[in-house]
Design an enzyme around this catalytic site. Sequence first.
Site, PDB file in Angstrom:
ATOM      1  N   HIS A   1      -1.632  -1.587  10.745  1.00  0.00           N
ATOM      2  CA  HIS A   1      -1.098  -2.946  10.738  1.00  0.00           C
ATOM      3  C   HIS A   1       0.143  -3.027  11.623  1.00  0.00           C
ATOM      4  O   HIS A   1       0.905  -2.061  11.718  1.00  0.00           O
ATOM      5  CB  HIS A   1      -0.685  -3.374   9.326  1.00  0.00           C
TER       6      HIS A   1
ATOM      7  N   GLU B   1       0.805  -1.222   0.000  1.00  0.00           N
ATOM      8  CA  GLU B   1       0.000   0.000   0.000  1.00  0.00           C
ATOM      9  C   GLU B   1       0.839   1.274   0.000  1.00  0.00           C
ATOM     10  O   GLU B   1       0.487   2.270   0.626  1.00  0.00           O
ATOM     11  CB  GLU B   1      -1.013   0.008   1.155  1.00  0.00           C
TER      12      GLU B   1
END
Length: 662
Positions: free
Chosen positions: A646, A369
């Site tokens: 995350h 990402e």
Amino acid sequence: MVFYTSAFPNSFLQTLHSLAWALIFPCYWLTDRLLVSFLPTTYEKHQRGDDPCYLRALCLTVVVPVCLALLVASLPFALIGFVIWAPLQSARRPYIYSRFEKSEASVATGPGNWKAVGGRSFCFATANVCLLPDSLARFTNLSNTQIRSWEVGKRIRNGASRPQIKIYIDSPTNTSISAASWSSLVCPHGGESVNCANSTGIKRTCSMDYKGDNFIGNCSEDGKDSKPGGEQNDGDSNSCIIRICGEEAAHLPGNEGDASGVQVTITEPAEQPGETETEDRKCQTPNHRQREGDGGSLDSNTASRESLIKFRVADGAMDSGSASNNKFVYKASVMKKASLKKKRHLGDMFDHELSAFFPANLDFLCLQEVFDKRAAEKLKAQLNPYFQYILYDVGRYAWHSCCSFKFFNSGLFFASRYPILDVEFQCYPNGKGDDSLAAKGALFVKVQVGTTPQDQRIVGYVCCTHLQALAGDAAIRCEQMDHLLDWLAEFQKSTSSSSPANPEELLAFDVLCGDLNFDNCSSEDKLEQQHSLFTHYKDPCRLGPGEEQPWVIGTLMDPEGLYDEDTITPDNLQKVLESEEGRREYLVFSNGKNHPSSQKGRKVPLKGCGRRIDYALYSEEGLNPDWKAEVEEFSFVTQLAGLTDHLAVAMRLSVSNREEDP
């Protein structure tokens, strides 16, 4: 292989693309700013609630109309730019390769040349850093993408480049670390404490001249070697080993244990030079303002004793009486001993921990990402002095090679300390929904990690990937993993060297890292859990389909808790996640639902250990028959606290000769 150091094959196409993007960018930026105005993060909401003079309504009534007017005015130019930009993407290359040219002194500090004598370990890390356009990042409660990208790179570099100091006490009767040995660590550059430590038998087997990047004159980013004479240390340039052996250890104070060995690892994160105080302040997000008592956690310059010391009893249980002889060691290792006891009972063969730092001497980094190109450039600039070889802006745009139009690239980012030999990117053809707007796929990399005495190359394969994210798309993810296995086999076959002109290469490791977007606990993910990918690659965290190792925790955080006082810094997040209650409050669990903000702390039965969707896998297929690959350490890393939703995952893989096993 010829690497692509620019996005287009010639300067004319590059200039044309720059012109097209210059016409598109104002419209893109204004749209992003307008959406940001209506998507505040929880931190911004809290900040506005505490400020009685906040004039948000007035600002919106002034800013929004102005932005809308400018947006409408920029649309014709954006349309012209798009007409030029879209066809150009057919000529765009699938990645950009960056090599940081280090000075000769700096090269000596890098990974040494491995002659395949004995074993060697390689450290891999993977993380989803959510570097999307600012408006899209806010859907996961994150903001300031450009600033976050700089900070993400800075923290990773600080964690990976910190020195690593190890103490080994080779004594069957000693379990404590003496005051003398501790003094030799905190004052390694002279003084009475060092002389005293040496007089009691502490032997230094490598240089201890590292002072940290905060010291004047140390220029690790500028390529100055900390060792005299440019001596190499075979991959662990910032490590120091102190060994206390048998009879020598018996003369140290506090030797009243009965364990057969003790190892203490002390790490010290270092701030890289060349960054002014003004620049640091500029790149610090508002929600990461330094508070008294936790400033070190933010930049990873200092950390709590619990996060800086790892205490490992080698073969036996540690006697509680001996631990009390050294209160500092006992206090620092109290959280580790429970996991070590569990490890012995379950027969685990490697260390595992929850760490506030990325592992020292990190070799390979896989990120997902990294969609924003400006953020990718900032990230590269921060990491390149440590990782000499970087692949970024990976993927395709528009209609090239993929079924649907792609507004974003793959978001994959790969960094290595070892030379890259071959690269290939493949785009998944079956993206669906929002994921179909990005060129999600797999990046395959072949690296050279050494040579044999016969000048055969020792190589390794690393794959970085990001699968379909939407819930309920199990069939799509399984199909993508089928593609992944086929592409892996094709890439390794096409890049292997076995002709008479090129001596056969020796394969040291084959590692797969990435965000797979399914966990090993959810009943909804049973199809993915049973995929053949896990027969070809081993998952250190997994006992079987639907069954995790007892020490495993989830890697997906509840976005609503990203800015809580308990989780905003690496140290705080590490401490919170060491408890089951903290994990239940701040991690997303397999039922897909987390505690509402009004119900935090309420005991609700949740399945598993949290959603672990970030994986580091390895394979033993195709390795040199005389070698074996084993996991040496596995870590869940909190160093990116407050910057992404995350947890990072790190795995240290040891490659050794089977014939040398005792």
